[in-house]
Design a protein around this motif. Structure first.
Motif, short mmCIF file in Angstrom:
data_model
loop_
_atom_site.label_atom_id
_atom_site.label_comp_id
_atom_site.label_asym_id
_atom_site.label_seq_id
_atom_site.Cartn_x
_atom_site.Cartn_y
_atom_site.Cartn_z
N ALA A 129 25.76 48.29 -32.65
CA ALA A 129 24.82 49.37 -32.96
C ALA A 129 23.38 48.91 -32.77
N MET A 130 23.06 47.71 -33.22
CA MET A 130 21.69 47.20 -33.06
C MET A 130 21.38 46.98 -31.58
N GLY A 131 22.32 46.46 -30.83
CA GLY A 131 22.10 46.27 -29.40
C GLY A 131 21.86 47.59 -28.68
N ALA A 132 22.65 48.60 -29.02
CA ALA A 132 22.47 49.92 -28.42
C ALA A 132 21.12 50.52 -28.81
N LEU A 133 20.69 50.29 -30.04
CA LEU A 133 19.39 50.77 -30.49
C LEU A 133 18.27 50.11 -29.69
N VAL A 134 18.34 48.80 -29.51
CA VAL A 134 17.32 48.10 -28.72
C VAL A 134 17.27 48.67 -27.30
N ASP A 135 18.44 48.88 -26.69
CA ASP A 135 18.49 49.43 -25.34
C ASP A 135 17.91 50.84 -25.28
#
Length: 162
Positions: A129-135
């Protein structure tokens, strides 16, 4: 130790996912998949003129740990800056992989996932979820920079065609 991993707090976060779903219009979208287990996160964001998150939605298909991380993110993300998000993502990675204390400030709730550090096979699902948010934020900022020099009427016409 497994009781710490699936504490009542983590299970509660996993069961109550704020901002579930997708945005009709997003400035940026990010998607991440944890290859080992198949956990997946799709995140949509909108930003204001200062780069603050004004709207957010997440479609999460993950284990309880991934859902819990998404729950914390969903509770804290509105009003966050890109710097706060990237700092939190780095701190989350450091907490899981290098013994760090975890994120501070608005994303400090992710510290509840500190016991996951002892289970490397669960790191990726915890971070989807955090990776997708950064992207998503990166895409939104890139789009904002690319359209900054386009007149308002042209941006409106393009947005209507999307």
């Amino acid at each position: 130790m497994i009781d710490d991993l699936y504490s009542a707090r983590i299970l509660g976060l996993a069961a109550n996912l704020p901002h579930a779903g997708r945005l009709v219009r997003a400035d940026g979208t990010g998607e991440r998949v944890a290859r080992l287990c198949g956990s997946r996160a799709i995140v949509d964001v909108t930003l204001d003129d200062q780069g603050l998150i004004t709207d957010f939605a997440q479609d999460i298909k993950a284990c309880a740990l991934g859902q819990a991380a998404a729950g914390v993110i969903g509770e804290a993300v509105i009003g966050a800056t890109a710097d706060e998000i990237t700092t939190a993502a780095t701190a989350l990675t450091d907490m899981l992989k290098a013994g760090g204390e975890g994120p501070e400030g608005r994303f400090e709730g992710l510290r509840v996932l500190k016991p996951v550090a002892d289970y490397p096979q669960r790191h990726a699902s915890t971070q989807v979820a955090m990776g997708a948010l950064v992207d998503a934020v990166d895409m939104a900022l890139a789009t904002s920079l690319a359209t900054r020099d386009i007149p308002e009427a042209e941006r409106t016409r393009r947005a209507g065609a999307a």
